[in-house]
Design an enzyme around this catalytic site. Structure first.
Site, mmCIF file in Angstrom:
data_model
loop_
_atom_site.group_PDB
_atom_site.id
_atom_site.type_symbol
_atom_site.label_atom_id
_atom_site.label_comp_id
_atom_site.label_asym_id
_atom_site.label_seq_id
_atom_site.Cartn_x
_atom_site.Cartn_y
_atom_site.Cartn_z
ATOM 1 N N ARG A 130 50.827 -14.127 37.160
ATOM 2 C CA ARG A 130 49.868 -13.785 36.270
ATOM 3 C C ARG A 130 49.132 -14.716 35.624
ATOM 4 N NH1 ARG A 130 53.326 -9.660 37.671
ATOM 5 N NH2 ARG A 130 52.593 -7.381 37.372
ATOM 6 N N GLY A 160 53.976 -9.990 47.724
ATOM 7 C CA GLY A 160 53.397 -8.819 47.513
ATOM 8 C C GLY A 160 52.441 -9.015 46.153
ATOM 9 N N ARG A 206 66.298 -11.850 47.704
ATOM 10 C CA ARG A 206 67.244 -10.981 46.772
ATOM 11 C C ARG A 206 68.513 -10.761 47.698
ATOM 12 N NH1 ARG A 206 64.575 -11.802 42.439
ATOM 13 N NH2 ARG A 206 62.484 -11.283 42.303
ATOM 14 N N ARG A 260 65.510 -2.428 51.586
ATOM 15 C CA ARG A 260 66.704 -2.833 50.976
ATOM 16 C C ARG A 260 67.847 -1.720 50.898
ATOM 17 N NH1 ARG A 260 63.902 -6.228 46.028
ATOM 18 N NH2 ARG A 260 63.406 -8.111 47.644
ATOM 19 N N ASP A 272 64.095 -4.775 41.051
ATOM 20 C CA ASP A 272 64.638 -5.889 41.748
ATOM 21 C C ASP A 272 65.944 -6.191 42.051
ATOM 22 O OD1 ASP A 272 61.793 -6.340 42.909
ATOM 23 O OD2 ASP A 272 61.199 -7.527 41.159
ATOM 24 N N SER A 276 57.010 -12.738 37.733
ATOM 25 C CA SER A 276 55.921 -12.005 37.364
ATOM 26 C C SER A 276 54.951 -12.536 36.638
ATOM 27 C CB SER A 276 56.210 -10.519 36.885
ATOM 28 O OG SER A 276 57.154 -10.104 37.954
ATOM 29 N N LYS A 278 60.268 -2.926 49.995
ATOM 30 C CA LYS A 278 60.171 -4.388 49.473
ATOM 31 C C LYS A 278 60.223 -5.454 50.504
ATOM 32 C CE LYS A 278 60.148 -2.914 45.222
ATOM 33 N NZ LYS A 278 59.042 -3.197 44.362
HETATM 34 C C1 S3P Z 1 56.189 -7.092 40.455
HETATM 35 C C2 S3P Z 1 56.434 -5.681 40.504
HETATM 36 C C3 S3P Z 1 57.383 -4.867 41.460
HETATM 37 C C4 S3P Z 1 58.611 -5.919 41.786
HETATM 38 C C5 S3P Z 1 58.105 -7.176 42.188
HETATM 39 C C6 S3P Z 1 57.244 -7.897 41.219
HETATM 40 C C7 S3P Z 1 55.071 -7.613 39.692
HETATM 41 O O1 S3P Z 1 56.906 -4.488 42.550
HETATM 42 O O2 S3P Z 1 59.293 -5.435 42.765
HETATM 43 O O3 S3P Z 1 59.071 -8.282 42.454
HETATM 44 O O4 S3P Z 1 54.957 -8.809 39.397
HETATM 45 O O5 S3P Z 1 54.407 -6.933 39.275
HETATM 46 P P1 S3P Z 1 56.252 -2.874 42.467
HETATM 47 O O6 S3P Z 1 54.839 -3.151 41.524
HETATM 48 O O7 S3P Z 1 55.618 -2.565 43.888
HETATM 49 O O8 S3P Z 1 57.261 -1.861 42.134
#
Ligand code: S3P
Length: 425
Positions: free
Chosen positions: A24, A91, A385, A343, A312, A20, A339
């Site tokens: 960013r 995602g 995962r 899952r 996760d 994450s 996801k």
């Molecule tokens: C993430 C937020 C989560 C997580 C994903 C990474 C992020 O998803 O499951 O692996 O970096 O903001 P959600 O915001 O859809 O819950």
């Protein structure tokens, strides 16, 4: 990948950088002024998708395999890409980048792999459209490919129906380009890395309870970012240390942000011997070494406010539950269905193949554990995962386990198998 039981796991492991935070750093670095230097950047396919997309928008990004340097061009320095932006399996890239793209002065299309093309995007299309964004799901199914035509945006207050850092972050990033204030309230606080990093680069953002409020600024400043080890990757070693007999593992330099640390709390609630050492702060994020020893686990209930802090990690928690005496109930986790794979279905299918007593529910699973599982053929459904969870399960199960599509670990942890097997004694 074929894996059999091991006698013990011993030694020290240092997991790759947080996924994450790595994403960013690319996004904020690209729209900041100056060079953002990122240490311990996760070289997984997902974060490389973020780099590739911003390169397509004219950002010069150097990557030597560990340190990444992003030559930011300021809030208005992105260029119209000449081709579709390919977000791969990610995602986070898809949703967060949509927020930034909503406020540009060009049009573009973003698309990803088959998994991305089936993941729900209405959750970002709705709030971003309220801000004035123009986002079209090209197949009319509220999924990617998405055509985004940059617009003048205005701030909103959004009461999010889901606790999702991806939704929250997409709105806040769009808020950088909006007139007036933008705020998001979520049912339960999700990971707050966007808020922390925005603050670090001069963003005007405040968080009170589950509400984050952002006011636009003229510029963001480049910063040096040191990415902590990813707790979502460390989770596999925590579980492996707890379920493989005679194990003792030190997992170094793991981010333990309270919006991410639910795995540690669940391990302890299950009777796991797990301790934090050397707790300190790096770039506003708390970091620690995690010491884990084999333990007799018992079942627990995982529900409510803890869910976003371990979303996760639920696949590997389900594996731990299979090895724990008694019943474990996971509920309030319907998000698992949307996801990288469904899952709930995929964990239930694969645990059942290993002889585990598991019942899928609408928002989680019920697992009656305590009987050693047997090896089986595991379908990863190309979900990283799932592959990593069953690699860990295999180390403490009878017989041989074969993981189909095992290479998908490249998404978040390219050296996973090597790091895991080097601990086997
Ligand atoms: C993430 C937020 C989560 C997580 C994903 C990474 C992020 O998803 O499951 O692996 O970096 O903001 P959600 O915001 O859809 O819950």
């Amino acid at each position: 990948m074929k894996i059999t039981r091991t006698n013990a796991l011993k030694g020290t492991v240092s997991v790759p950088g947080d996924k994450s935070i790595s994403h960013r750093s690319v996004m904020l670095g690209s729209i900041a002024d100056g060079i953002t230097e990122v240490h311990h950047f996760l070289q997984g396919a997902d974060c490389l998708s973020s780099i590739a997309c911003f390169r397509q928008m004219g950002i010069h990004i150097e990557n030597d395999g560990n340190i990444v340097r992003i030559h930011g061009q300021g809030l208005h320095g992105l260029k119209s890409p000449s081709d579709v932006l390919d977000t791969g399996n990610s995602g986070t890239t898809t949703r967060l980048m949509s927020g930034i793209l909503s406020g540009q002065n060009f049009e573009c299309v973003i698309n990803g792999d088959a998994s991305i093309q089936s993941r729900p995007m209405k959750r970002i299309i709705t709030p971003l459209s309220m801000m004035g964004a123009s986002i079209e799901s090209l197949r009319g199914n509220d999924c990617a490919p998405l055509k985004i035509t940059g617009q003048k945006l205005h701030g909103i207050h959004y009461d999010s129906p889901v606790s999702s850092a991806q939704v929250k972050s997409a709105i806040l990033l769009a808020g950088l380009y909006a007139e007036g204030e933008t705020s998001v309230t979520e049912p339960v606080l999700s990971r707050n890395h966007t808020e922390l990093m925005l603050k670090g680069c001069g963003g005007d953002i405040t968080s009170v309870g589950t509400t984050a409020t952002l006011r636009p600024v003229k510029r963001l400043e480049a910063q040096k970012i040191v990415v902590p080890g990813d707790i979502s990757s460390a989770a596999y070693f925590m579980a492996a240390g707890l379920i493989v007999p005679s194990s003792e593992i030190c997992i170094e330099n793991v981010g333990i942000n309270p919006t991410r640390d639910g795995m540690i709390r669940v391990c302890q609630a299950m009777g796991g011997d797990i301790k934090l050492e050397n707790v300190h702060e790096v770039c506003g994020e708390p970091v620690a070494d995690i010491i884990v020893r084999h333990s007799s686990l018992h079942g627990t209930v995982v529900e409510g406010e803890i869910i976003p802090t371990l979303i996760d990690e639920l696949p590997i928690i389900a594996v731990m539950a299979a090895f724990a005496e008694g019943q474990t109930i996971i509920r309030d986790a319907a998000e698992l269905k949307v996801k990288e794979s469904d899952r709930i279905a995929v964990m239930s299918e694969n645990l059942t193949a290993m002889g585990v007593d598991v019942t899928p529910t609408d928002d989680g699973m019920i697992i009656n554990g305590g009987k050693i599982p047997h090896g089986a053929q595991i379908q990863s459904h190309l979900d990283h995962r799932i592959a990593m969870s069953f690699a860990v399960a295999a180390l403490a199960s009878e017989g041989e386990t074969e993981i189909i599509g095992s290479d998908c670990v490249n998404i978040s942890y390219p050296t996973f198998y090597r790091d895991l097997f080097q601990l086997a004694k």
